[in-house]
Design a protein around this motif. Structure first.
Motif, mmCIF file in Angstrom:
data_model
loop_
_atom_site.group_PDB
_atom_site.id
_atom_site.type_symbol
_atom_site.label_atom_id
_atom_site.label_comp_id
_atom_site.label_asym_id
_atom_site.label_seq_id
_atom_site.Cartn_x
_atom_site.Cartn_y
_atom_site.Cartn_z
ATOM 1 N N ARG A 1 17.170 -63.015 55.495
ATOM 2 C CA ARG A 1 16.637 -61.651 55.612
ATOM 3 C C ARG A 1 17.259 -60.703 54.599
ATOM 4 N N GLU A 2 18.577 -60.673 54.522
ATOM 5 C CA GLU A 2 19.259 -59.731 53.621
ATOM 6 C C GLU A 2 18.896 -59.990 52.163
ATOM 7 N N GLY A 3 18.862 -61.254 51.775
ATOM 8 C CA GLY A 3 18.510 -61.596 50.396
ATOM 9 C C GLY A 3 17.080 -61.228 50.061
ATOM 10 N N PHE A 4 16.184 -61.436 51.038
ATOM 11 C CA PHE A 4 14.790 -61.091 50.811
ATOM 12 C C PHE A 4 14.611 -59.577 50.701
ATOM 13 N N VAL A 5 15.283 -58.823 51.560
ATOM 14 C CA VAL A 5 15.212 -57.360 51.487
ATOM 15 C C VAL A 5 15.749 -56.885 50.134
ATOM 16 N N GLU A 6 16.789 -57.530 49.638
ATOM 17 C CA GLU A 6 17.334 -57.185 48.321
ATOM 18 C C GLU A 6 16.284 -57.404 47.224
ATOM 19 N N GLU A 7 15.529 -58.488 47.320
ATOM 20 C CA GLU A 7 14.453 -58.764 46.353
ATOM 21 C C GLU A 7 13.359 -57.695 46.437
ATOM 22 N N ILE A 8 13.063 -57.251 47.645
ATOM 23 C CA ILE A 8 12.053 -56.199 47.818
ATOM 24 C C ILE A 8 12.527 -54.908 47.161
ATOM 25 N N TRP A 9 13.805 -54.555 47.334
ATOM 26 C CA TRP A 9 14.334 -53.343 46.709
ATOM 27 C C TRP A 9 14.287 -53.465 45.184
ATOM 28 N N LYS A 10 14.521 -54.654 44.647
ATOM 29 C CA LYS A 10 14.413 -54.856 43.192
ATOM 30 C C LYS A 10 12.981 -54.597 42.736
ATOM 31 N N TRP A 11 12.008 -55.138 43.493
ATOM 32 C CA TRP A 11 10.611 -54.933 43.155
ATOM 33 C C TRP A 11 10.242 -53.445 43.241
ATOM 34 N N LYS A 12 10.759 -52.771 44.251
ATOM 35 C CA LYS A 12 10.477 -51.341 44.403
ATOM 36 C C LYS A 12 10.985 -50.570 43.186
ATOM 37 N N ALA A 13 12.162 -50.907 42.708
ATOM 38 C CA ALA A 13 12.716 -50.215 41.539
ATOM 39 C C ALA A 13 11.826 -50.421 40.319
ATOM 40 N N GLU A 14 11.328 -51.631 40.153
ATOM 41 C CA GLU A 14 10.474 -51.941 39.000
ATOM 42 C C GLU A 14 9.102 -51.282 39.134
ATOM 43 N N SER A 15 8.427 -51.529 40.239
ATOM 44 C CA SER A 15 7.062 -51.045 40.431
ATOM 45 C C SER A 15 7.024 -49.543 40.689
ATOM 46 N N GLY A 16 7.907 -49.052 41.539
ATOM 47 C CA GLY A 16 7.955 -47.613 41.814
ATOM 48 C C GLY A 16 8.281 -46.822 40.563
ATOM 49 N N GLY A 17 9.126 -47.387 39.721
ATOM 50 C CA GLY A 17 9.445 -46.740 38.445
ATOM 51 C C GLY A 17 8.226 -46.640 37.550
ATOM 52 N N ALA A 18 7.383 -47.673 37.560
ATOM 53 C CA ALA A 18 6.153 -47.641 36.758
ATOM 54 C C ALA A 18 5.232 -46.528 37.250
ATOM 55 N N ILE A 19 5.142 -46.373 38.558
ATOM 56 C CA ILE A 19 4.279 -45.343 39.137
ATOM 57 C C ILE A 19 4.781 -43.949 38.772
ATOM 58 N N THR A 20 6.068 -43.715 38.895
ATOM 59 C CA THR A 20 6.577 -42.377 38.564
ATOM 60 C C THR A 20 6.451 -42.106 37.067
ATOM 61 N N ARG A 21 6.603 -43.126 36.234
ATOM 62 C CA ARG A 21 6.384 -42.937 34.795
ATOM 63 C C ARG A 21 4.933 -42.556 34.527
ATOM 64 N N GLN A 22 3.997 -43.193 35.235
ATOM 65 C CA GLN A 22 2.587 -42.864 35.063
ATOM 66 C C GLN A 22 2.308 -41.416 35.480
ATOM 67 N N LEU A 23 2.857 -40.993 36.609
ATOM 68 C CA LEU A 23 2.655 -39.622 37.066
ATOM 69 C C LEU A 23 3.224 -38.616 36.069
ATOM 70 N N ARG A 24 4.377 -38.937 35.522
ATOM 71 C CA ARG A 24 4.967 -38.048 34.518
ATOM 72 C C ARG A 24 4.092 -37.997 33.259
ATOM 73 N N ARG A 25 3.587 -39.158 32.833
ATOM 74 C CA ARG A 25 2.719 -39.184 31.655
ATOM 75 C C ARG A 25 1.452 -38.369 31.871
ATOM 76 N N MET A 26 0.979 -38.330 33.126
ATOM 77 C CA MET A 26 -0.202 -37.514 33.449
ATOM 78 C C MET A 26 0.128 -36.023 33.438
ATOM 79 N N GLY A 27 1.421 -35.684 33.440
ATOM 80 C CA GLY A 27 1.831 -34.285 33.457
ATOM 81 C C GLY A 27 1.883 -33.678 34.845
ATOM 82 N N ALA A 28 1.896 -34.518 35.883
ATOM 83 C CA ALA A 28 1.907 -34.031 37.269
ATOM 84 C C ALA A 28 3.159 -33.195 37.521
ATOM 85 N N SER A 29 2.967 -31.991 38.062
ATOM 86 C CA SER A 29 4.089 -31.062 38.239
ATOM 87 C C SER A 29 4.751 -31.223 39.609
ATOM 88 N N LEU A 30 5.134 -32.452 39.909
ATOM 89 C CA LEU A 30 5.837 -32.769 41.160
ATOM 90 C C LEU A 30 7.290 -32.324 41.081
#
Length: 163
Positions: free
Chosen positions: A104-133
């Motif tokens: 369980r702990e190792g799998f949750v760690e893998e999920i957090w790694k994926w979140k950092a990669e994928s979530g980072g892509a999403i926030t980069r996209q929002l910034r590129r769009m100029g979203a004033s969040l």
């Protein structure tokens, strides 16, 4: 002057300036106006539907900000539980590993790694769009405070016999 308009460098520089100077943060003055971004899932990247809704929210928040309201456009991403689990399990399978091999702990760690990669892509996209969040308040649905609140509500609903 350049012969052609190259928006990437110009827009990126201005967006970084706006973010550094806190132009999207609440002013602390005026009537409150807030929008909670429907958090995109960290299972991929943004699509045209996100661009459409984010453009509408951005127009609303900028209008109210210019009208003197104390605006907050809350940034965040969603863990998308089962969908994220499936993405991470497929990635592990490609490496010849299962979630059961990790525990369980190792799998949750893998999920957090994926979140950092994928979530980072999403926030980069929002910034590129100029979203004033307001990026200073960015949240993720598995952040400890949010997870605790969700658990508390589910326990209360169960105790009341509603679920």
């Amino acid at each position: 002057m350049d012969k052609s308009y190259e928006p990437h460098n110009i827009e990126r520089r201005w967006y970084e300036t706006w973010e550094r100077n806190g132009h999207s943060r609440p002013s602390g003055e005026g009537q409150p106006y807030a929008i909670m971004i429907p958090p995109p899932n960290v299972t991929g990247t943004l699509h045209m539907g996100h661009a459409f809704q984010d453009t509408l929210m951005d127009a609303l928040i900028r209008y109210h900000r210019m009208a003197g309201c104390n605006t907050l456009w809350q940034a965040g991403t969603d863990h998308a539980g089962i969908a994220t689990q499936m993405v991470v399990e497929r990635q592990l399978a490609a490496r010849g590993i299962s979630r059961h091999d990790l525990g369980r702990e190792g799998f949750v760690e893998e999920i957090w790694k994926w979140k950092a990669e994928s979530g980072g892509a999403i926030t980069r996209q929002l910034r590129r769009m100029g979203a004033s969040l307001d990026w200073s308040r960015e949240r993720f649905t598995m952040d400890e405070g949010l997870s605790q609140a969700v658990r508390e509500v589910f326990v209360r609903l169960h105790e009341e016999g509603l679920i």
